[in-house]
Structures are given as C-alpha cells and as structure tokens.
Design a protein around this motif. Structure first.
Motif, short mmCIF file in Angstrom:
data_model
loop_
_atom_site.label_atom_id
_atom_site.label_comp_id
_atom_site.label_asym_id
_atom_site.label_seq_id
_atom_site.Cartn_x
_atom_site.Cartn_y
_atom_site.Cartn_z
N TRP A 6 -14.39 -42.07 -11.90
CA TRP A 6 -13.57 -42.76 -10.91
C TRP A 6 -13.06 -44.07 -11.49
N PHE A 7 -11.76 -44.15 -11.74
CA PHE A 7 -11.13 -45.34 -12.31
C PHE A 7 -10.62 -46.24 -11.18
N VAL A 8 -11.07 -47.50 -11.17
CA VAL A 8 -10.59 -48.47 -10.19
C VAL A 8 -9.31 -49.09 -10.72
N VAL A 9 -8.23 -48.93 -9.97
CA VAL A 9 -6.91 -49.38 -10.42
C VAL A 9 -6.46 -50.56 -9.57
N LEU A 10 -6.34 -51.72 -10.21
CA LEU A 10 -5.89 -52.93 -9.53
C LEU A 10 -4.52 -53.35 -10.05
N PRO A 11 -3.77 -54.15 -9.29
CA PRO A 11 -2.52 -54.71 -9.83
C PRO A 11 -2.77 -55.46 -11.13
N GLY A 12 -1.86 -55.29 -12.10
CA GLY A 12 -2.00 -55.95 -13.38
C GLY A 12 -2.96 -55.27 -14.33
N VAL A 13 -3.41 -54.06 -14.00
CA VAL A 13 -4.36 -53.36 -14.86
C VAL A 13 -3.77 -53.20 -16.26
N LEU A 14 -4.60 -53.43 -17.27
CA LEU A 14 -4.17 -53.20 -18.65
C LEU A 14 -4.00 -51.70 -18.83
N SER A 15 -2.81 -51.27 -19.14
CA SER A 15 -2.51 -49.84 -19.15
C SER A 15 -3.41 -49.08 -20.13
N LEU A 16 -3.69 -49.65 -21.30
CA LEU A 16 -4.52 -48.95 -22.27
C LEU A 16 -5.99 -48.96 -21.87
N HIS A 35 -10.57 -39.27 -11.29
CA HIS A 35 -10.03 -39.76 -10.03
C HIS A 35 -9.53 -41.19 -10.26
N PHE A 36 -8.51 -41.58 -9.50
CA PHE A 36 -7.97 -42.93 -9.61
C PHE A 36 -7.97 -43.54 -8.21
N ILE A 37 -8.70 -44.64 -8.06
CA ILE A 37 -8.94 -45.21 -6.74
C ILE A 37 -8.62 -46.69 -6.74
N GLY A 38 -8.37 -47.23 -5.56
CA GLY A 38 -8.09 -48.66 -5.45
C GLY A 38 -7.68 -49.04 -4.04
N PRO A 39 -7.53 -50.34 -3.79
CA PRO A 39 -7.16 -50.79 -2.45
C PRO A 39 -5.72 -50.48 -2.10
N ASP A 80 -8.13 -62.76 -8.93
CA ASP A 80 -8.13 -63.73 -7.83
C ASP A 80 -7.04 -63.34 -6.84
N THR A 81 -7.11 -62.10 -6.39
CA THR A 81 -6.14 -61.56 -5.44
C THR A 81 -6.90 -60.92 -4.28
N PRO A 82 -6.24 -60.69 -3.15
CA PRO A 82 -6.91 -60.00 -2.04
C PRO A 82 -7.42 -58.62 -2.45
N GLN A 83 -6.68 -57.92 -3.31
CA GLN A 83 -7.12 -56.59 -3.76
C GLN A 83 -8.39 -56.69 -4.58
N VAL A 87 -12.23 -55.22 -3.82
CA VAL A 87 -13.01 -54.42 -4.76
C VAL A 87 -14.36 -55.09 -5.03
N ARG A 88 -14.36 -56.42 -5.13
CA ARG A 88 -15.62 -57.13 -5.37
C ARG A 88 -16.62 -56.87 -4.24
N ARG A 89 -16.15 -56.97 -2.99
CA ARG A 89 -17.03 -56.72 -1.85
C ARG A 89 -17.50 -55.27 -1.84
N TRP A 90 -16.60 -54.37 -2.18
CA TRP A 90 -16.94 -52.94 -2.24
C TRP A 90 -17.99 -52.68 -3.32
N LEU A 91 -17.84 -53.30 -4.50
CA LEU A 91 -18.82 -53.14 -5.58
C LEU A 91 -20.18 -53.68 -5.15
N THR A 92 -20.18 -54.78 -4.44
CA THR A 92 -21.45 -55.35 -3.97
C THR A 92 -22.19 -54.36 -3.08
N ARG A 93 -21.44 -53.66 -2.26
CA ARG A 93 -22.08 -52.64 -1.40
C ARG A 93 -22.60 -51.45 -2.20
N LEU A 94 -22.06 -51.24 -3.38
CA LEU A 94 -22.48 -50.12 -4.23
C LEU A 94 -23.68 -50.47 -5.12
N GLN A 95 -24.16 -51.72 -5.03
CA GLN A 95 -25.26 -52.13 -5.90
C GLN A 95 -26.46 -51.18 -5.87
N PRO A 96 -26.91 -50.74 -4.70
CA PRO A 96 -28.07 -49.84 -4.72
C PRO A 96 -27.84 -48.57 -5.52
#
Length: 306
Positions: A6-16, A35-39, A80-83, A87-96
């Motif tokens: 599962w690839f997390v895709v954010l604005p400005g992602v480095l294409s390579l 899979h390609f996922i993101g906000p 430093d964007t809303p997206q 993702v940061r909050r979502w990752l925190t929930r995935l910690q377990p």
C-alpha cells in the motif's frame, strides 16, 4: 499468496520514490499486489505529472501487508499540509498494527520524517536522506538514526536513504519474501546492482558475482548455477555461450575477478553447505555438490576460508 503493498500518495510525492519501488515489486509478478492510497483522489507529483485513481486511506490492513511512505520533493512544505496532517493522524492510529509487526512499514527517503512525526520511530534504528538526518533526529529524539546506510530494518520497519535506495530496498524485500533468484531476475531485468545493507549476511555466490551486465558471462553463470554438480569443462561452457575458452577466462577475470573454476567451486561449496545443514553426511553432501570426495570438499572449504 500475494502480499498487499500500500503506497501512501501525498501532493508533491517524489515520483521515483513511488514508481521506483512500485515498478520493482511489480516485476516480481504475482508475489505483490499494489494499492495506491491517500487523502486525495488525485495529486500532483514532483515532476508535475498528476496521479489519479488514488483510493481512500483504510483503517486496517490484512496481516502481513506492507505500507510504503514515499518521500516528497520539499518535505518542509509538503509534510506541512492538511493532507500530510491527515496521514500523520492516520499513521498514529496504525501504531498497534505496525509495532506488533502485523503491518510492515517501508519509508523511502524523507518518508521516514512523516513516520517519525506519527511516533513510529521512537527507539527504532532508522535512516533517511543525508540532507534530512538532523530533522529526523529532531522529530524522533529517541530513534537510533544511522548515517551512511542505504537501508536498514528494525522490527518490521524499513527505512532507506533516498530515491534510488527505494529500488535497492525493494529488491531486498523481493529477496526476503520470494528468495534470491526472483530478486536477481528483477535486478537483471532492470539492469541495476542488487545491493544489500551492511548488516546483512555476505552474498551467496549466486548473487555475489552478478553485479555486471555482460551477457556472455551471465549465460555462463546461468549454466553453472543450474547444475553446479555437473562435470563442467571450461571449453564446454565456452562453446555453449559462443565464445572461446580463453576469452571466457578473460571475461570472468575482468567482470568477476575470479576464474571460471573458482566460481564453480564456490557454487559447489554453497550446495554442499546447504546439504550439510539439512543433515546429510559429509560424503553425501560432497558428491551431491559435485565434489569427487569429502577430502576434495574439505580442501575447497579450507581454500575459501581465507
């Protein structure tokens, strides 16, 4: 069984950072399902190309899945964007899931910064691009940040140094999940060097001498690797790869730094050692690997111990 990636895709992602690992894993065939996922359903990348069809962020993953955090072209701006905050909050929930290693994590380049902001790097050995090492330390003061590393793994969390190291790490993961031959096949298809991290065990002879692109030498290596126990003659090998025996000897020395016979001996040693680990007696292991006797195997082991 196919492994979900599962690839997390954010604005400005480095294409390579995204396409390098994705293409590498895709070349492994059905072993990985991408899979390609993101906000956002579509984003603009570092090169101005737009990606669309991005799926929403799931709240959980099948056990054994791999979550990939690619870097972004300007981490000060794009993390430093809303997206990125979503993702940061979502990752925190995935910690377990991540800390129990039900979900493995792979960070490419500055992707480790986002993981650190989510609290995933606390106490973890990790690395990132050399330009953002200090920021990684600041984001995760208890992390064991390593410099001058291509990639590193700690308890199911993989981090890599930057951009093309994502390809290196993906090849390593193919080796981990599928074995050395599929990883080598993908590396050869991509014409890249199959590197390993500094803490990994020494490469087997099937991989150690494959960091070249000469087709005749690869053909010769393929022949020997397929049947190292056979009574190979250098002239026979040369005939099969359509070069002279003298030229083949020169090519092996030039590209591998080893003779044809020494290369074959190392393959046979690897086979014999594997047989011994499986519980075979010395004589059985020696004959199965192509040695004439246990004494010949013992001498080969002595030669290669130095």
């Amino acid at each position: 069984m196919s492994i979900g990636v599962w690839f997390v895709v954010l604005p400005g992602v480095l294409s390579l950072d995204l396409t390098g690992p994705a293409e590498t894993l895709k070349l492994a065939g059905d072993a990985f399902h991408l899979h390609f996922i993101g906000p956002d359903p579509h984003v603009s990348t570092s090169i101005g190309l737009n990606f669309s069809g991005i799926e929403p962020l799931p709240e959980s993953f099948p056990p054994g899945s791999l979550l990939v955090l690619p870097g972004v072209c300007d981490s000060n701006r794009y993390f430093d964007t809303p997206q990125a905050e979503a993702v940061r909050r979502w990752l925190t929930r995935l910690q377990p899931q991540i800390h129990s290693q039900q979900l493995n994590l792979m960070c490419v380049c500055s992707g480790s910064l986002l993981a650190a902001k989510a609290g995933l790097m606390n106490g973890v050995q990790c690395t990132t691009h050399h330009d953002v090492l200090a920021r990684l330390r600041a984001a995760a003061p208890t992390a064991q940040v390593k410099e001058n590393r291509i990639f590193i793994e700690d308890r199911g969390i993989w981090t890599s140094a930057g951009i093309t190291s994502g390809i290196d790490l993906s090849l390593h993961l193919i080796n981990r999940y599928c074995g050395p031959k599929p990883a080598l096949d993908v590396a050869r298809e991509m014409v890249v060097w199959f590197r390993r991290s500094g803490d990994d065990p020494q490469l087997s002879p099937w991989l150690r001498y494959r960091n070249h692109i000469h087709p005749a030498v690869h053909r010769a290596q393929d022949l020997l690797s397929a049947a190292p126990e056979s009574a190979w003659d250098v002239q026979e090998i040369a005939d099969k790869v359509h070069v002279s025996s003298r030229h083949l000897a020169r090519l092996f020395q030039q590209h591998l730094g080893i003779s044809v016979r020494d290369y074959l001996e190392q393959l046979r040693l690897a086979v014999a050692e594997q047989r011994l680990l499986q519980g075979q007696r010395m004589e059985q292991a020696a004959i199965a690997a192509g040695f004439s006797s246990p004494r010949q195997l013992h001498r080969a082991r002595m030669r290669n111990a130095h």
